[in-house]
Design a protein around this motif. Sequence first.
Motif, PDB file in Angstrom:
ATOM      1  N   ALA A  34       0.653  -1.248  -0.064  1.00  0.00           N
ATOM      2  CA  ALA A  34      -0.107   0.156   0.004  1.00  0.00           C
ATOM      3  C   ALA A  34       0.896   1.213   0.079  1.00  0.00           C
ATOM      4  CB  ALA A  34      -0.976  -0.006   1.161  1.00  0.00           C
ATOM      5  N   ALA A  35       2.138   1.188   0.578  1.00  0.00           N
ATOM      6  CA  ALA A  35       2.684   2.350   0.642  1.00  0.00           C
ATOM      7  C   ALA A  35       3.481   2.485  -0.361  1.00  0.00           C
ATOM      8  CB  ALA A  35       3.970   2.365   1.997  1.00  0.00           C
ATOM      9  N   ALA A  36       4.108   1.398  -1.199  1.00  0.00           N
ATOM     10  CA  ALA A  36       4.467   1.393  -2.393  1.00  0.00           C
ATOM     11  C   ALA A  36       3.554   2.047  -3.849  1.00  0.00           C
ATOM     12  CB  ALA A  36       4.985   0.183  -2.845  1.00  0.00           C
ATOM     13  N   LEU A  37       2.317   1.734  -3.380  1.00  0.00           N
ATOM     14  CA  LEU A  37       1.240   2.076  -4.352  1.00  0.00           C
ATOM     15  C   LEU A  37       0.919   3.569  -4.241  1.00  0.00           C
ATOM     16  CD1 LEU A  37      -1.027   1.414  -6.430  1.00  0.00           C
ATOM     17  CD2 LEU A  37      -2.414   0.911  -4.754  1.00  0.00           C
ATOM     18  N   GLY A  38       0.964   4.025  -2.965  1.00  0.00           N
ATOM     19  CA  GLY A  38       1.070   5.591  -2.785  1.00  0.00           C
ATOM     20  C   GLY A  38       2.119   6.163  -3.384  1.00  0.00           C
ATOM     21  N   VAL A  39       3.417   5.849  -3.266  1.00  0.00           N
ATOM     22  CA  VAL A  39       4.326   6.511  -3.911  1.00  0.00           C
ATOM     23  C   VAL A  39       4.428   6.633  -5.188  1.00  0.00           C
ATOM     24  CG1 VAL A  39       6.979   6.420  -4.053  1.00  0.00           C
ATOM     25  CG2 VAL A  39       6.007   5.829  -1.761  1.00  0.00           C
ATOM     26  N   PHE A  40       3.974   5.260  -5.950  1.00  0.00           N
ATOM     27  CA  PHE A  40       4.000   5.153  -7.401  1.00  0.00           C
ATOM     28  C   PHE A  40       2.696   6.205  -7.965  1.00  0.00           C
ATOM     29  CE2 PHE A  40       1.794   3.231 -11.077  1.00  0.00           C
ATOM     30  CZ  PHE A  40       2.818   3.182 -11.767  1.00  0.00           C
ATOM     31  N   VAL A  41       1.644   6.220  -7.225  1.00  0.00           N
ATOM     32  CA  VAL A  41       0.425   7.158  -7.631  1.00  0.00           C
ATOM     33  C   VAL A  41       0.987   8.549  -7.486  1.00  0.00           C
ATOM     34  CG1 VAL A  41      -1.868   8.084  -7.220  1.00  0.00           C
ATOM     35  CG2 VAL A  41      -1.273   5.518  -7.063  1.00  0.00           C
ATOM     36  N   PHE A 274      10.946   5.388  -7.222  1.00  0.00           N
ATOM     37  CA  PHE A 274      10.134   4.956  -8.256  1.00  0.00           C
ATOM     38  C   PHE A 274      10.522   3.427  -8.556  1.00  0.00           C
ATOM     39  CE2 PHE A 274       9.134   4.167 -12.657  1.00  0.00           C
ATOM     40  CZ  PHE A 274       7.666   4.708 -12.928  1.00  0.00           C
ATOM     41  N   VAL A 275      12.004   3.054  -8.694  1.00  0.00           N
ATOM     42  CA  VAL A 275      12.151   1.795  -8.896  1.00  0.00           C
ATOM     43  C   VAL A 275      11.671   0.771  -7.909  1.00  0.00           C
ATOM     44  CG1 VAL A 275      13.963   0.030  -9.211  1.00  0.00           C
ATOM     45  CG2 VAL A 275      14.051   2.378 -10.291  1.00  0.00           C
ATOM     46  N   MET A 276      11.777   0.965  -6.426  1.00  0.00           N
ATOM     47  CA  MET A 276      11.475   0.558  -5.382  1.00  0.00           C
ATOM     48  C   MET A 276       9.869   0.226  -5.385  1.00  0.00           C
ATOM     49  SD  MET A 276      13.614   1.893  -2.098  1.00  0.00           S
ATOM     50  CE  MET A 276      12.637   0.817  -1.018  1.00  0.00           C
ATOM     51  N   SER A 277       9.186   1.160  -5.641  1.00  0.00           N
ATOM     52  CA  SER A 277       7.744   1.108  -5.592  1.00  0.00           C
ATOM     53  C   SER A 277       7.188   0.036  -6.823  1.00  0.00           C
ATOM     54  CB  SER A 277       7.048   2.477  -5.764  1.00  0.00           C
ATOM     55  OG  SER A 277       7.299   2.892  -7.247  1.00  0.00           O
ATOM     56  N   THR A 278       7.898   0.159  -8.006  1.00  0.00           N
ATOM     57  CA  THR A 278       7.291  -0.720  -9.025  1.00  0.00           C
ATOM     58  C   THR A 278       7.803  -2.274  -8.808  1.00  0.00           C
ATOM     59  OG1 THR A 278       9.367  -0.259 -10.239  1.00  0.00           O
ATOM     60  CG2 THR A 278       7.239   0.865 -10.701  1.00  0.00           C
ATOM     61  N   THR A 279       8.951  -2.289  -7.979  1.00  0.00           N
ATOM     62  CA  THR A 279       9.308  -3.622  -7.715  1.00  0.00           C
ATOM     63  C   THR A 279       8.369  -4.241  -6.641  1.00  0.00           C
ATOM     64  OG1 THR A 279      11.587  -3.102  -8.270  1.00  0.00           O
ATOM     65  CG2 THR A 279      11.480  -4.987  -6.989  1.00  0.00           C
ATOM     66  N   ILE A 280       8.295  -3.598  -5.601  1.00  0.00           N
ATOM     67  CA  ILE A 280       7.322  -4.002  -4.398  1.00  0.00           C
ATOM     68  C   ILE A 280       5.992  -4.528  -4.933  1.00  0.00           C
ATOM     69  CG2 ILE A 280       6.357  -3.407  -2.417  1.00  0.00           C
ATOM     70  CD1 ILE A 280       8.798  -1.648  -1.881  1.00  0.00           C
ATOM     71  N   LEU A 281       5.441  -3.414  -5.662  1.00  0.00           N
ATOM     72  CA  LEU A 281       4.162  -3.853  -6.594  1.00  0.00           C
ATOM     73  C   LEU A 281       4.210  -5.119  -7.184  1.00  0.00           C
ATOM     74  CD1 LEU A 281       2.879  -0.254  -7.375  1.00  0.00           C
ATOM     75  CD2 LEU A 281       1.955  -1.705  -5.530  1.00  0.00           C
ATOM     76  N   GLY A 282       5.123  -5.324  -8.012  1.00  0.00           N
ATOM     77  CA  GLY A 282       5.264  -6.203  -8.932  1.00  0.00           C
ATOM     78  C   GLY A 282       5.497  -7.749  -8.203  1.00  0.00           C
ATOM     79  N   ARG A 283       6.485  -7.583  -7.063  1.00  0.00           N
ATOM     80  CA  ARG A 283       6.452  -8.618  -6.271  1.00  0.00           C
ATOM     81  C   ARG A 283       4.983  -9.010  -5.327  1.00  0.00           C
ATOM     82  NH1 ARG A 283      10.599 -11.163  -8.446  1.00  0.00           N
ATOM     83  NH2 ARG A 283      12.433  -9.965  -8.288  1.00  0.00           N
ATOM     84  N   TRP A 284       4.512  -7.978  -4.909  1.00  0.00           N
ATOM     85  CA  TRP A 284       3.229  -8.240  -4.218  1.00  0.00           C
ATOM     86  C   TRP A 284       2.140  -8.860  -5.194  1.00  0.00           C
ATOM     87  CZ3 TRP A 284      -1.902  -6.190  -4.592  1.00  0.00           C
ATOM     88  CH2 TRP A 284      -2.744  -6.506  -3.503  1.00  0.00           C
TER      89      TRP A 284
END
Length: 293
Positions: A34-41, A274-284
């Motif tokens: 959820a935190a990664a999604l917030g950063v990505f958005v 940005f790289v961390m947010s996309t990676t975390i979302l992809g792994r999730w």
Amino acid sequence: MNTSGTLVAERPLPIERAPRSRWRVPRAATCVAAAALGVFVLLLLAALLPSLLAPGDPFSANRAHILQPPSAQHLLGTDQIGRDVYTRIVHGARPSIFLGIGAIAIALGVGTLLGLLAGLTRRVVPTVIMRATDIGAAFPELLLAVFIVSLFGSGILNATIAIGIAGIPYYTRIVRAETLRVRGSAYVEAARSLGLSPAQLVWLHVVPNALRPLVVVATIGLGSATLAGAALSFLGLGTPPPTPEWGSMLTNARNFLTMGWWAAVFPGLAITLFVMSTTILGRWLQQRSEGRL
């Protein structure tokens, strides 16, 4: 004691338990996602509507404000010619992220087509496709992108095409492997025994199930493509100055680290987030698809 006068052991009263709450505590992985999604958005909003988050001019320079540290007037400080770092980071999200999206679109589109052809056909076609894929995969993606850009010239368009071409072998292999796996599955054999034509089998069963993992792979690949685009700009092969872009901001500020570290650290932090947010979302998403959440 009962009516006859004999002692009888009293039964203990039942213990009342508190009713279970309908609300469950979210798992740690879900909170991180959820935190990664917030950063990505937030970064995507900066790419789509930069003037909403930073109404200033990213090209405006003030010689009186050269390399000023973060303050109330300049939240992230100023760079070596007096431009506001925060404004340039927000406006630099558009070329940085759009370069990654364009590269992923090229790699995903061409790789999916080649992977399906290699997985659905026989003899000559898959042999030619996979041998060409093996040649392309023998080179590191960034090195191959640098080679392509050096042949056709620098610029954001050429950088996008180069990164996209460099990523084609990766998606070709994934789609071909998934296509072969789905073709040999039990439900496809059952559908074939029911009398479905080869075209119906391909479009109703093989293609949808073979392309399902691409959502996860493309989400992770978006961060990698954006990082590769920033690397090309850092080398002077991507977005030309003075256009604000995260990689070019890094290369412009690298000679002033001792005098103004913020001019290089904050653009690098934007790339990292940005790289961390996309990676975390992809792994999730991968864990969700595999039923591990």
